[in-house]
Design a protein around this motif. Structure first.
Motif, PDB file in Angstrom:
ATOM      1  N   GLU A  30      13.184  -0.701   1.074  1.00 47.87           N
ATOM      2  CA  GLU A  30      11.990   0.122   1.267  1.00 47.87           C
ATOM      3  C   GLU A  30      11.640   0.937   0.023  1.00 47.87           C
ATOM      4  OE1 GLU A  30      10.275   3.577   4.243  1.00 47.87           O
ATOM      5  OE2 GLU A  30      12.055   2.438   4.819  1.00 47.87           O
ATOM      6  N   GLY A  31      12.633   1.455  -0.668  1.00 51.03           N
ATOM      7  CA  GLY A  31      12.393   2.257  -1.854  1.00 51.03           C
ATOM      8  C   GLY A  31      11.829   1.475  -3.027  1.00 51.03           C
ATOM      9  N   ASP A  32      11.907   0.143  -2.986  1.00 46.94           N
ATOM     10  CA  ASP A  32      11.406  -0.700  -4.065  1.00 46.94           C
ATOM     11  C   ASP A  32       9.914  -0.989  -3.944  1.00 46.94           C
ATOM     12  OD1 ASP A  32      14.020  -0.964  -5.074  1.00 46.94           O
ATOM     13  OD2 ASP A  32      14.408  -2.684  -3.764  1.00 46.94           O
ATOM     14  N   VAL A  33       9.333  -0.694  -2.791  1.00 47.10           N
ATOM     15  CA  VAL A  33       7.943  -1.069  -2.525  1.00 47.10           C
ATOM     16  C   VAL A  33       6.957  -0.435  -3.504  1.00 47.10           C
ATOM     17  CG1 VAL A  33       6.080  -0.978  -0.817  1.00 47.10           C
ATOM     18  CG2 VAL A  33       8.386  -1.658  -0.127  1.00 47.10           C
ATOM     19  N   PRO A  34       7.017   0.877  -3.776  1.00 48.90           N
ATOM     20  CA  PRO A  34       6.040   1.458  -4.709  1.00 48.90           C
ATOM     21  C   PRO A  34       6.056   0.791  -6.089  1.00 48.90           C
ATOM     22  CG  PRO A  34       7.154   3.193  -3.506  1.00 48.90           C
ATOM     23  CD  PRO A  34       7.877   1.908  -3.188  1.00 48.90           C
ATOM     24  N   GLU A  35       7.227   0.471  -6.598  1.00 50.11           N
ATOM     25  CA  GLU A  35       7.300  -0.190  -7.914  1.00 50.11           C
ATOM     26  C   GLU A  35       6.695  -1.584  -7.849  1.00 50.11           C
ATOM     27  OE1 GLU A  35      10.446  -1.607 -11.331  1.00 50.11           O
ATOM     28  OE2 GLU A  35      11.134  -0.271  -9.749  1.00 50.11           O
ATOM     29  N   SER A  36       6.962  -2.292  -6.770  1.00 53.98           N
ATOM     30  CA  SER A  36       6.405  -3.629  -6.602  1.00 53.98           C
ATOM     31  C   SER A  36       4.884  -3.590  -6.601  1.00 53.98           C
ATOM     32  CB  SER A  36       6.921  -4.252  -5.299  1.00 53.98           C
ATOM     33  OG  SER A  36       6.373  -5.523  -5.104  1.00 53.98           O
ATOM     34  N   ILE A  37       4.322  -2.622  -5.902  1.00 54.48           N
ATOM     35  CA  ILE A  37       2.862  -2.481  -5.848  1.00 54.48           C
ATOM     36  C   ILE A  37       2.320  -2.150  -7.231  1.00 54.48           C
ATOM     37  CG2 ILE A  37       0.985  -1.041  -4.950  1.00 54.48           C
ATOM     38  CD1 ILE A  37       2.653  -0.859  -2.320  1.00 54.48           C
ATOM     39  N   ALA A  38       2.992  -1.258  -7.946  1.00 51.52           N
ATOM     40  CA  ALA A  38       2.543  -0.886  -9.287  1.00 51.52           C
ATOM     41  C   ALA A  38       2.575  -2.090 -10.223  1.00 51.52           C
ATOM     42  CB  ALA A  38       3.416   0.236  -9.841  1.00 51.52           C
TER      43      ALA A  38
END
Length: 58
Positions: A30-38
């Motif tokens: 779950e914590g990886d999602v923002p980086e993936s979106i960026a």
């Protein structure tokens, strides 16, 4: 998220599907999602592997 909301419904589905595949392959948490979106919003330059002067990345 304006860029996402500005997409057609079909393009939104395509983006979400791509993110699901990327996250599944990377075994993302779950914590990886923002980086993936960026990263999806700002993909690497088409000349990945070197800079404008021809120098290798790294």
């Amino acid at each position: 998220m304006e860029w996402f909301e500005g997409l057609s419904e079909d393009d939104q589905r395509k983006v979400l599907r791509a993110l699901v595949l990327f996250c599944g392959q990377a075994r993302a948490r779950e914590g990886d999602v923002p980086e993936s979106i960026a990263r999806f919003r700002h993909p690497p330059h088409p000349h990945a592997g070197g800079d404008a002067d021809g120098n290798a990345d790294g």
